[in-house]
Design a protein around this motif. Structure first.
Motif, PDB file in Angstrom:
ATOM      1  N   ARG A 280      -3.506  46.768 -33.591  1.00  0.00           N
ATOM      2  CA  ARG A 280      -4.851  46.341 -33.990  1.00  0.00           C
ATOM      3  C   ARG A 280      -4.790  44.934 -34.555  1.00  0.00           C
ATOM      4  O   ARG A 280      -4.360  44.030 -33.894  1.00  0.00           O
ATOM      5  N   TYR A 281      -5.201  44.753 -35.803  1.00  0.00           N
ATOM      6  CA  TYR A 281      -5.218  43.413 -36.405  1.00  0.00           C
ATOM      7  C   TYR A 281      -4.065  43.207 -37.379  1.00  0.00           C
ATOM      8  O   TYR A 281      -4.126  42.354 -38.241  1.00  0.00           O
ATOM      9  N   THR A 282      -3.003  43.984 -37.229  1.00  0.00           N
ATOM     10  CA  THR A 282      -1.853  43.829 -38.104  1.00  0.00           C
ATOM     11  C   THR A 282      -0.670  43.311 -37.300  1.00  0.00           C
ATOM     12  O   THR A 282      -0.628  43.428 -36.088  1.00  0.00           O
ATOM     13  N   GLY A 283       0.291  42.741 -37.992  1.00  0.00           N
ATOM     14  CA  GLY A 283       1.466  42.234 -37.308  1.00  0.00           C
ATOM     15  C   GLY A 283       1.177  40.942 -36.570  1.00  0.00           C
ATOM     16  O   GLY A 283       0.063  40.436 -36.572  1.00  0.00           O
ATOM     17  N   LYS A 284       2.210  40.409 -35.969  1.00  0.00           N
ATOM     18  CA  LYS A 284       2.102  39.147 -35.243  1.00  0.00           C
ATOM     19  C   LYS A 284       1.995  39.394 -33.742  1.00  0.00           C
ATOM     20  O   LYS A 284       2.536  40.360 -33.217  1.00  0.00           O
ATOM     21  N   ALA A 285       1.312  38.503 -33.068  1.00  0.00           N
ATOM     22  CA  ALA A 285       1.235  38.555 -31.613  1.00  0.00           C
ATOM     23  C   ALA A 285       2.629  38.317 -31.034  1.00  0.00           C
ATOM     24  O   ALA A 285       3.452  37.626 -31.628  1.00  0.00           O
ATOM     25  N   ASN A 286       2.889  38.883 -29.882  1.00  0.00           N
ATOM     26  CA  ASN A 286       4.196  38.770 -29.234  1.00  0.00           C
ATOM     27  C   ASN A 286       4.197  37.566 -28.290  1.00  0.00           C
ATOM     28  O   ASN A 286       4.019  37.691 -27.080  1.00  0.00           O
ATOM     29  N   TRP A 287       4.421  36.388 -28.856  1.00  0.00           N
ATOM     30  CA  TRP A 287       4.397  35.161 -28.066  1.00  0.00           C
ATOM     31  C   TRP A 287       5.582  35.073 -27.121  1.00  0.00           C
ATOM     32  O   TRP A 287       5.507  34.422 -26.079  1.00  0.00           O
ATOM     33  N   GLU A 288       6.685  35.740 -27.441  1.00  0.00           N
ATOM     34  CA  GLU A 288       7.835  35.744 -26.531  1.00  0.00           C
ATOM     35  C   GLU A 288       7.469  36.451 -25.225  1.00  0.00           C
ATOM     36  O   GLU A 288       7.881  36.039 -24.150  1.00  0.00           O
ATOM     37  N   PHE A 289       6.666  37.523 -25.314  1.00  0.00           N
ATOM     38  CA  PHE A 289       6.220  38.195 -24.093  1.00  0.00           C
ATOM     39  C   PHE A 289       5.365  37.264 -23.250  1.00  0.00           C
ATOM     40  O   PHE A 289       5.517  37.194 -22.031  1.00  0.00           O
ATOM     41  N   LEU A 290       4.466  36.521 -23.897  1.00  0.00           N
ATOM     42  CA  LEU A 290       3.638  35.572 -23.146  1.00  0.00           C
ATOM     43  C   LEU A 290       4.504  34.502 -22.474  1.00  0.00           C
ATOM     44  O   LEU A 290       4.239  34.114 -21.331  1.00  0.00           O
ATOM     45  N   ALA A 291       5.546  34.046 -23.162  1.00  0.00           N
ATOM     46  CA  ALA A 291       6.453  33.066 -22.563  1.00  0.00           C
ATOM     47  C   ALA A 291       7.158  33.668 -21.349  1.00  0.00           C
ATOM     48  O   ALA A 291       7.326  32.999 -20.326  1.00  0.00           O
ATOM     49  N   LYS A 292       7.552  34.931 -21.450  1.00  0.00           N
ATOM     50  CA  LYS A 292       8.205  35.619 -20.327  1.00  0.00           C
ATOM     51  C   LYS A 292       7.261  35.713 -19.133  1.00  0.00           C
ATOM     52  O   LYS A 292       7.662  35.482 -17.986  1.00  0.00           O
ATOM     53  N   VAL A 293       5.992  36.029 -19.405  1.00  0.00           N
ATOM     54  CA  VAL A 293       4.997  36.115 -18.326  1.00  0.00           C
ATOM     55  C   VAL A 293       4.837  34.752 -17.658  1.00  0.00           C
ATOM     56  O   VAL A 293       4.822  34.645 -16.434  1.00  0.00           O
ATOM     57  N   LYS A 294       4.746  33.696 -18.455  1.00  0.00           N
ATOM     58  CA  LYS A 294       4.577  32.350 -17.892  1.00  0.00           C
ATOM     59  C   LYS A 294       5.791  31.959 -17.056  1.00  0.00           C
ATOM     60  O   LYS A 294       5.649  31.399 -15.969  1.00  0.00           O
TER      61      LYS A 294
END
Length: 65
Positions: A31-45
């Motif tokens: 939900r609105y807790t924790g940090k977004a997983n930017w490493e996953f987004l980098a992997k997708v890119k």
């Protein structure tokens, strides 16, 4: 739904002519807790190279701070 479904859906979308993929970098459980997983987004890119990948997450105010 596992990550294999994500990759199959994303590949299928681009194969069908999708011009961009927008990903929210938090899980439903977070939900609105924790940090977004930017490493996953980098992997997708990295996986999709020149395709347009738009990531969102960790924007907590209108100013983006």
């Amino acid at each position: 739904m596992g990550s294999e479904h994500f990759w199959a859906m994303a590949e299928g979308g681009f194969d069908a002519g999708l011009s961009a993929l927008i990903i929210h970098a938090r899980t439903v459980e977070q939900r609105y807790t924790g940090k977004a997983n930017w490493e996953f987004l980098a992997k997708v890119k990295r996986h999709f190279g020149s395709k347009v990948i738009i990531g969102s997450g960790d924007v907590l105010s209108p100013s983006g701070r």
